[in-house]
Design a protein around this motif. Structure first.
Motif, mmCIF file in Angstrom:
data_model
loop_
_atom_site.group_PDB
_atom_site.id
_atom_site.type_symbol
_atom_site.label_atom_id
_atom_site.label_comp_id
_atom_site.label_asym_id
_atom_site.label_seq_id
_atom_site.Cartn_x
_atom_site.Cartn_y
_atom_site.Cartn_z
ATOM 1 N N LYS A 1 -4.306 32.922 20.922
ATOM 2 C CA LYS A 1 -5.371 33.905 20.780
ATOM 3 C C LYS A 1 -6.718 33.350 21.235
ATOM 4 O O LYS A 1 -7.083 32.216 20.906
ATOM 5 C CB LYS A 1 -5.476 34.354 19.319
ATOM 6 C CG LYS A 1 -6.437 35.503 19.084
ATOM 7 C CD LYS A 1 -6.331 36.019 17.666
ATOM 8 C CE LYS A 1 -7.204 37.242 17.452
ATOM 9 N NZ LYS A 1 -7.087 37.772 16.078
ATOM 10 N N TRP A 2 -7.460 34.147 21.995
ATOM 11 C CA TRP A 2 -8.846 33.875 22.355
ATOM 12 C C TRP A 2 -9.740 34.870 21.626
ATOM 13 O O TRP A 2 -9.411 36.045 21.510
ATOM 14 C CB TRP A 2 -9.069 34.044 23.858
ATOM 15 C CG TRP A 2 -8.475 32.961 24.700
ATOM 16 C CD1 TRP A 2 -7.228 32.929 25.249
ATOM 17 C CD2 TRP A 2 -9.117 31.752 25.093
ATOM 18 N NE1 TRP A 2 -7.043 31.775 25.954
ATOM 19 C CE2 TRP A 2 -8.192 31.031 25.887
ATOM 20 C CE3 TRP A 2 -10.383 31.199 24.870
ATOM 21 C CZ2 TRP A 2 -8.493 29.795 26.439
ATOM 22 C CZ3 TRP A 2 -10.684 29.969 25.419
ATOM 23 C CH2 TRP A 2 -9.753 29.282 26.197
ATOM 24 N N SER A 3 -10.887 34.416 21.150
ATOM 25 C CA SER A 3 -11.826 35.322 20.503
ATOM 26 C C SER A 3 -13.237 34.752 20.632
ATOM 27 O O SER A 3 -13.420 33.566 20.924
ATOM 28 C CB SER A 3 -11.476 35.552 19.031
ATOM 29 O OG SER A 3 -11.341 34.315 18.355
ATOM 30 N N SER A 4 -14.228 35.588 20.416
ATOM 31 C CA SER A 4 -15.617 35.130 20.459
ATOM 32 C C SER A 4 -16.373 35.742 19.281
ATOM 33 O O SER A 4 -16.026 36.817 18.786
ATOM 34 C CB SER A 4 -16.276 35.521 21.782
ATOM 35 O OG SER A 4 -16.287 36.930 21.945
ATOM 36 N N PHE A 5 -17.422 35.048 18.852
ATOM 37 C CA PHE A 5 -18.203 35.474 17.693
ATOM 38 C C PHE A 5 -19.686 35.343 17.998
ATOM 39 O O PHE A 5 -20.107 34.467 18.766
ATOM 40 C CB PHE A 5 -17.839 34.634 16.462
ATOM 41 C CG PHE A 5 -16.415 34.810 16.010
ATOM 42 C CD1 PHE A 5 -16.086 35.771 15.069
ATOM 43 C CD2 PHE A 5 -15.407 34.037 16.563
ATOM 44 C CE1 PHE A 5 -14.769 35.949 14.668
ATOM 45 C CE2 PHE A 5 -14.085 34.203 16.172
ATOM 46 C CZ PHE A 5 -13.770 35.161 15.218
ATOM 47 N N GLU A 6 -20.483 36.193 17.370
ATOM 48 C CA GLU A 6 -21.919 36.193 17.598
ATOM 49 C C GLU A 6 -22.582 34.913 17.117
ATOM 50 O O GLU A 6 -23.653 34.531 17.587
ATOM 51 C CB GLU A 6 -22.566 37.387 16.896
ATOM 52 C CG GLU A 6 -22.189 38.734 17.483
ATOM 53 C CD GLU A 6 -22.740 38.907 18.897
ATOM 54 O OE1 GLU A 6 -23.752 38.240 19.237
ATOM 55 O OE2 GLU A 6 -22.157 39.698 19.660
ATOM 56 N N SER A 7 -21.930 34.239 16.147
ATOM 57 C CA SER A 7 -22.522 33.018 15.601
ATOM 58 C C SER A 7 -21.443 32.179 14.946
ATOM 59 O O SER A 7 -20.352 32.656 14.623
ATOM 60 C CB SER A 7 -23.603 33.361 14.562
ATOM 61 O OG SER A 7 -23.006 33.989 13.427
ATOM 62 N N PHE A 8 -21.772 30.918 14.738
ATOM 63 C CA PHE A 8 -20.897 30.005 13.999
ATOM 64 C C PHE A 8 -20.658 30.547 12.593
ATOM 65 O O PHE A 8 -19.526 30.532 12.073
ATOM 66 C CB PHE A 8 -21.559 28.628 13.949
ATOM 67 C CG PHE A 8 -20.875 27.627 13.053
ATOM 68 C CD1 PHE A 8 -19.589 27.191 13.320
ATOM 69 C CD2 PHE A 8 -21.540 27.118 11.949
ATOM 70 C CE1 PHE A 8 -18.968 26.251 12.500
ATOM 71 C CE2 PHE A 8 -20.930 26.177 11.122
ATOM 72 C CZ PHE A 8 -19.636 25.753 11.394
ATOM 73 N N GLY A 9 -21.722 31.072 11.974
ATOM 74 C CA GLY A 9 -21.598 31.605 10.619
ATOM 75 C C GLY A 9 -20.677 32.798 10.537
ATOM 76 O O GLY A 9 -19.914 32.934 9.574
ATOM 77 N N SER A 10 -20.722 33.679 11.530
ATOM 78 C CA SER A 10 -19.839 34.849 11.495
ATOM 79 C C SER A 10 -18.382 34.442 11.671
ATOM 80 O O SER A 10 -17.479 35.089 11.121
ATOM 81 C CB SER A 10 -20.250 35.864 12.567
ATOM 82 O OG SER A 10 -20.156 35.319 13.867
ATOM 83 N N TRP A 11 -18.116 33.371 12.419
ATOM 84 C CA TRP A 11 -16.736 32.864 12.509
ATOM 85 C C TRP A 11 -16.277 32.327 11.162
ATOM 86 O O TRP A 11 -15.161 32.613 10.712
ATOM 87 C CB TRP A 11 -16.639 31.763 13.568
ATOM 88 C CG TRP A 11 -15.308 31.066 13.563
ATOM 89 C CD1 TRP A 11 -14.091 31.617 13.827
ATOM 90 C CD2 TRP A 11 -15.058 29.692 13.241
ATOM 91 N NE1 TRP A 11 -13.093 30.677 13.695
ATOM 92 C CE2 TRP A 11 -13.659 29.483 13.341
ATOM 93 C CE3 TRP A 11 -15.875 28.626 12.891
ATOM 94 C CZ2 TRP A 11 -13.072 28.244 13.094
ATOM 95 C CZ3 TRP A 11 -15.290 27.388 12.645
ATOM 96 C CH2 TRP A 11 -13.904 27.208 12.749
ATOM 97 N N LEU A 12 -17.145 31.584 10.473
ATOM 98 C CA LEU A 12 -16.788 31.031 9.163
ATOM 99 C C LEU A 12 -16.458 32.129 8.162
ATOM 100 O O LEU A 12 -15.646 31.927 7.258
ATOM 101 C CB LEU A 12 -17.934 30.175 8.617
ATOM 102 C CG LEU A 12 -18.180 28.814 9.277
ATOM 103 C CD1 LEU A 12 -19.408 28.155 8.661
ATOM 104 C CD2 LEU A 12 -16.970 27.908 9.127
ATOM 105 N N GLN A 13 -17.082 33.282 8.323
ATOM 106 C CA GLN A 13 -16.864 34.380 7.380
ATOM 107 C C GLN A 13 -15.739 35.314 7.803
ATOM 108 O O GLN A 13 -15.409 36.257 7.085
ATOM 109 C CB GLN A 13 -18.163 35.178 7.222
ATOM 110 C CG GLN A 13 -19.301 34.379 6.602
ATOM 111 C CD GLN A 13 -20.634 35.101 6.662
ATOM 112 O OE1 GLN A 13 -20.703 36.263 7.061
ATOM 113 N NE2 GLN A 13 -21.698 34.426 6.264
ATOM 114 N N SER A 14 -15.129 35.037 8.951
ATOM 115 C CA SER A 14 -14.112 35.941 9.485
ATOM 116 C C SER A 14 -12.718 35.618 8.958
ATOM 117 O O SER A 14 -12.457 34.518 8.457
ATOM 118 C CB SER A 14 -14.086 35.842 11.018
ATOM 119 O OG SER A 14 -13.538 34.600 11.437
ATOM 120 N N ASP A 15 -11.814 36.586 9.113
ATOM 121 C CA ASP A 15 -10.418 36.354 8.737
ATOM 122 C C ASP A 15 -9.774 35.300 9.632
ATOM 123 O O ASP A 15 -8.879 34.575 9.200
ATOM 124 C CB ASP A 15 -9.622 37.664 8.831
ATOM 125 C CG ASP A 15 -10.004 38.655 7.742
ATOM 126 O OD1 ASP A 15 -10.549 38.216 6.705
ATOM 127 O OD2 ASP A 15 -9.777 39.858 7.933
#
Length: 502
Positions: free
Chosen positions: A354-368
């Motif tokens: 899987k490839w994915s992108s996030f607006e910020s490091f913090g939003s990745w930490l809070q993601s599933d």
């Protein structure tokens, strides 16, 4: 004045008492204060002195081994809350201060200096398992959990260092609160990437590896200023311009080894988008050989283009803040790896990619998707015998060195239950700044990889069975020591029998 001479200098300057050292002899006499003395001290703290409570559950097997292999679950631990000390208390008890301010900590240090009461400094996120000394005292800082955003911060008396946004917090503050405030303010702070290893802000001084490290440096590289209470009871501000020896020692020398840290201020970077690549793999020795052979060929290049993350027998998780949300460019940098995963020899071995992108490091930490971290990684704070080795870049520059490294990781001794490779080191960052001056081993900045071996310490194991696990991970590490004689270890997950422990 760096290196081994520093601690002796601290002792000479601050008059460090014998009872504050980790080598305190439990059999020696401990001053027995009167009930009135304890009550008076409690009154000076506004009632924040408490009795410790009996330990009701089993201590961890790892903690027991670390503290002498002699515990039978009959110890006592410090409770987070307890009955306030009154005139009726006293005698042969152990106490703790629920510190609410730096002044409380300083008062406690002055009290123990005046009375000779043994002081125990706990590193916050390390389980307190052993029996407290009678009439002893410890300081808990969980209540000092304030986290602040500072729009423009300049270290005190450091006019040559430009101002920058910053986050300031107590080591007792939950890491989730620190990350949440950074996300709210639209900034990024470099801290631990594994929640289980990041219970408190102390982790920014201890567990300093991060998926952001190849791009932004480790957590300690981003510290701007530290407030610490030293053993003489003085509150000291530590930064590149004030207390240079403490500035060197505290960034890599442990949280409370030179006093009790009460405040840390770290640089806040602009919000950092990240690209994430994850793949689950059927664990097998042949799959490990193939994947590590490919990754070892490009280890240095991957660090320089910003890839942090983890590799284990069951999966790969890579995070890149340098390429932002440019998934196409990120895929180009991992083309050799993805070609292998799509090849005939790996058919049926890749469970999910899987490839994915996030607006910020913090939003990745809070993601599933962040939960994928726990699927690959043996929890570093659980009951495991652990050994580790920093793999310096010189090994990756030699063909035979890479081959031997892959063999060492893929075929450890039988009693080793799992392995892990961390790419979360400031190797790529090191090439941007040659003036790094922390007390971590130089190998920390010269290594694209860090390799861990784990032996699971299961409930009910005998002491002999546990020692077999510790022996196994140490033996697995021996070959890595042979391959990297000029390297070192990351102290937080080091082999307990590390021969070059200095």
């Amino acid at each position: 004045m760096h290196g081994a001479s520093f601690l002796s200098t601290v002792i000479q300057v601050f008059g460090l008492p014998q009872w504050i050292s980790s080598g305190y002899d439990h059999r020696s006499a401990v001053p027995l204060l009167t009930q009135g003395a304890w009550a008076q001290f409690n009154s000076s703290l506004g009632g924040r002195l408490h009795l410790s409570t009996a330990h009701s559950g089993p201590c961890s097997t790892k903690a027991a081994l670390l503290q002498g292999l002699s515990f039978e679950n009959s110890g006592r631990e410090l409770a987070s809350l307890g009955p306030a000390v009154t005139a009726a208390n006293g005698g042969n008890n152990a106490y703790y201060v629920d510190a609410r301010s730096t002044a409380d900590v300083a008062s406690t240090f002055r009290f123990v200096n005046q009375t000779g009461v043994p002081l125990i400094l706990n590193n916050l996120d390390v389980e307190f398992c052993s029996s407290p000394l009678p009439n002893s005292l410890t300081v808990l800082t969980e209540s000092m959990g304030k986290v602040d955003y500072i729009r423009s911060f300049q270290p005190r008396q450091c006019s040559t260092i430009p101002s920058s946004p910053a986050i300031s917090f107590s080591p007792g503050a939950p890491v989730t609160r620190i990350y949440s405030l950074a996300e709210q303010k639209g900034v990024t702070v470099v801290g631990p990437s594994i929640r289980t290893a990041a219970d408190s802000g102390a982790s920014f001084l201890k567990d300093t590896t991060s998926v952001l490290a190849p791009t932004l440096g480790s957590a300690i590289d981003n510290i701007l200023e530290i407030e610490v209470v030293t053993p003489d009871g003085e509150i000291r501000i530590v930064n590149p311009c004030l207390e240079p020896d403490l500035w060197f020692a505290l960034r890599g020398g442990g949280v409370n080894n030179f006093g009790l840290v009460t405040r840390v201020t770290v640089k806040a970077h602009p919000r950092t988008p990240v690209t994430v690549f994850s793949v689950s793999i059927t664990p097998s020795q042949s799959n490990t050989h193939r994947i590590l052979s490919v990754l070892s060929q490009s280890a240095i290049d991957l660090a320089k283009v910003g890839w942090g993350g983890y590799v284990s027998a069951s999966g790969i998780l890579l995070v890149n803040p340098k390429l932002g949300k440019n998934v196409e460019k990120a895929m180009d940098t991992l083309s050799t790896l993805t070609s292998l995963l799509q090849s005939a020899c790996m058919k049926g071995q890749v469970v999910e990619e899987k490839w994915s992108s996030f607006e910020s490091f913090g939003s990745w930490l809070q993601s599933d998707e962040y939960k994928a971290v726990e699927l690959f990684i043996p929890p570093l704070q659980a009951d495991h015998a652990i050994s580790s080795r920093l793999i310096t870049d010189t090994l990756f520059e030699e063909a035979y060195g890479k081959e031997d490294l892959v063999k060492a990781v893929a075929t450890p001794t039988q009693e080793v239950d799992s392995w892990l490779i961390s790419l979360n080191l400031p190797y790529g960052y090191r090439h941007q700044d040659g003036s790094l001056s922390t007390s971590f081993t130089r190998a920390f900045y010269k290594s694209p990889w860090m390799v861990y071996f784990f032996g699971t310490l299961k409930p009910g194991m005998t002491k002999e069975q546990q020692l077999i696990k510790y022996s196994a991970v140490a033996k697995a590490d021996n070959f890595l020591r042979y391959l990297t004689p000029d390297s070192g270890v990351y102290s937080e997950q080091a082999d307990l029998s590390e021969p070059n422990h200095e």
